[in-house]
Design a protein around this motif. Sequence first.
Motif, PDB file in Angstrom:
ATOM      1  N   ASP A  65     -36.533 194.837  41.331  1.00  0.00           N
ATOM      2  CA  ASP A  65     -36.284 193.403  41.527  1.00  0.00           C
ATOM      3  C   ASP A  65     -34.837 192.988  41.302  1.00  0.00           C
ATOM      4  N   HIS A  66     -34.181 193.552  40.304  1.00  0.00           N
ATOM      5  CA  HIS A  66     -32.824 193.105  39.986  1.00  0.00           C
ATOM      6  C   HIS A  66     -31.809 193.479  41.066  1.00  0.00           C
ATOM      7  N   TRP A  67     -32.177 194.319  42.019  1.00  0.00           N
ATOM      8  CA  TRP A  67     -31.276 194.699  43.111  1.00  0.00           C
ATOM      9  C   TRP A  67     -31.504 193.879  44.373  1.00  0.00           C
ATOM     10  N   HIS A  68     -32.583 193.114  44.453  1.00  0.00           N
ATOM     11  CA  HIS A  68     -32.927 192.413  45.681  1.00  0.00           C
ATOM     12  C   HIS A  68     -31.791 191.541  46.205  1.00  0.00           C
ATOM     13  N   GLY A  69     -31.219 190.714  45.352  1.00  0.00           N
ATOM     14  CA  GLY A  69     -30.185 189.783  45.793  1.00  0.00           C
ATOM     15  C   GLY A  69     -28.983 190.472  46.398  1.00  0.00           C
ATOM     16  N   GLN A  70     -28.400 191.416  45.687  1.00  0.00           N
ATOM     17  CA  GLN A  70     -27.183 192.069  46.181  1.00  0.00           C
ATOM     18  C   GLN A  70     -27.455 192.912  47.419  1.00  0.00           C
ATOM     19  N   MET A  71     -28.573 193.615  47.437  1.00  0.00           N
ATOM     20  CA  MET A  71     -28.896 194.438  48.605  1.00  0.00           C
ATOM     21  C   MET A  71     -29.112 193.566  49.841  1.00  0.00           C
ATOM     22  N   ALA A  72     -29.767 192.431  49.673  1.00  0.00           N
ATOM     23  CA  ALA A  72     -29.975 191.518  50.795  1.00  0.00           C
ATOM     24  C   ALA A  72     -28.642 190.972  51.293  1.00  0.00           C
ATOM     25  N   LEU A  73     -27.772 190.573  50.382  1.00  0.00           N
ATOM     26  CA  LEU A  73     -26.454 190.067  50.786  1.00  0.00           C
ATOM     27  C   LEU A  73     -25.663 191.127  51.545  1.00  0.00           C
ATOM     28  N   ASP A  74     -25.705 192.362  51.067  1.00  0.00           N
ATOM     29  CA  ASP A  74     -24.993 193.449  51.744  1.00  0.00           C
ATOM     30  C   ASP A  74     -25.556 193.688  53.145  1.00  0.00           C
ATOM     31  N   ALA A  75     -26.884 193.674  53.262  1.00  0.00           N
ATOM     32  CA  ALA A  75     -27.514 193.904  54.565  1.00  0.00           C
ATOM     33  C   ALA A  75     -27.197 192.775  55.542  1.00  0.00           C
ATOM     34  N   LEU A  76     -27.266 191.548  55.086  1.00  0.00           N
ATOM     35  CA  LEU A  76     -26.958 190.406  55.948  1.00  0.00           C
ATOM     36  C   LEU A  76     -25.504 190.455  56.418  1.00  0.00           C
ATOM     37  N   ALA A  77     -24.600 190.770  55.510  1.00  0.00           N
ATOM     38  CA  ALA A  77     -23.184 190.872  55.860  1.00  0.00           C
ATOM     39  C   ALA A  77     -22.932 191.995  56.863  1.00  0.00           C
ATOM     40  N   ALA A  78     -23.787 193.017  56.843  1.00  0.00           N
ATOM     41  CA  ALA A  78     -23.667 194.139  57.778  1.00  0.00           C
ATOM     42  C   ALA A  78     -24.329 193.817  59.120  1.00  0.00           C
ATOM     43  N   GLY A  79     -24.874 192.611  59.253  1.00  0.00           N
ATOM     44  CA  GLY A  79     -25.480 192.210  60.516  1.00  0.00           C
ATOM     45  C   GLY A  79     -26.913 192.656  60.702  1.00  0.00           C
ATOM     46  N   GLU A  85     -38.860 192.133  49.660  1.00  0.00           N
ATOM     47  CA  GLU A  85     -40.029 191.983  48.798  1.00  0.00           C
ATOM     48  C   GLU A  85     -39.795 190.872  47.784  1.00  0.00           C
ATOM     49  N   LYS A  86     -40.886 190.323  47.302  1.00  0.00           N
ATOM     50  CA  LYS A  86     -40.767 189.324  46.247  1.00  0.00           C
ATOM     51  C   LYS A  86     -40.513 190.030  44.924  1.00  0.00           C
ATOM     52  N   PRO A  87     -39.852 189.433  44.018  1.00  0.00           N
ATOM     53  CA  PRO A  87     -39.185 188.145  44.103  1.00  0.00           C
ATOM     54  C   PRO A  87     -37.903 188.254  44.928  1.00  0.00           C
ATOM     55  N   MET A  88     -37.561 187.172  45.564  1.00  0.00           N
ATOM     56  CA  MET A  88     -36.353 187.151  46.389  1.00  0.00           C
ATOM     57  C   MET A  88     -35.129 187.483  45.541  1.00  0.00           C
TER      58      MET A  88
END
Length: 126
Positions: A65-79, A85-88
Amino acid sequence: MHLQAFMKQTEEEKDLQIMAVSDIYTRRKQRARDIAKLTDKERPSRLRDLLARKDVDAVLIAAPDHWHGQMALDALAAGKDVYLEKPMTHTLDEAKAIVEAVKKYNRILQVGNQGLSSPATHNQRN
């Protein structure tokens, strides 16, 4: 669980293709790669390598869970589009940053429980 469902969907619907698996835990990563029948070419060792690939359109983040935020930001920035998964996130500030990244990069983000997103759930009637 995710990978097995994706493999079934790949075989039945032919509407997605597993391109890569990334996991810091070597045994789990190898098991997933074997299930997905990935070749050596399709074996990035790190998330950063996976996100750099032009043939990857979307990622599923099923990490602690503690990695969700940063991993999502990295993926979005990569297009990449993201299933998260929850929690966001762990904090409201992380959640706001992800919302802004979705807008900035014009990507799709879905947050939730895989059970609610599975085709089996959609076919059930109450």
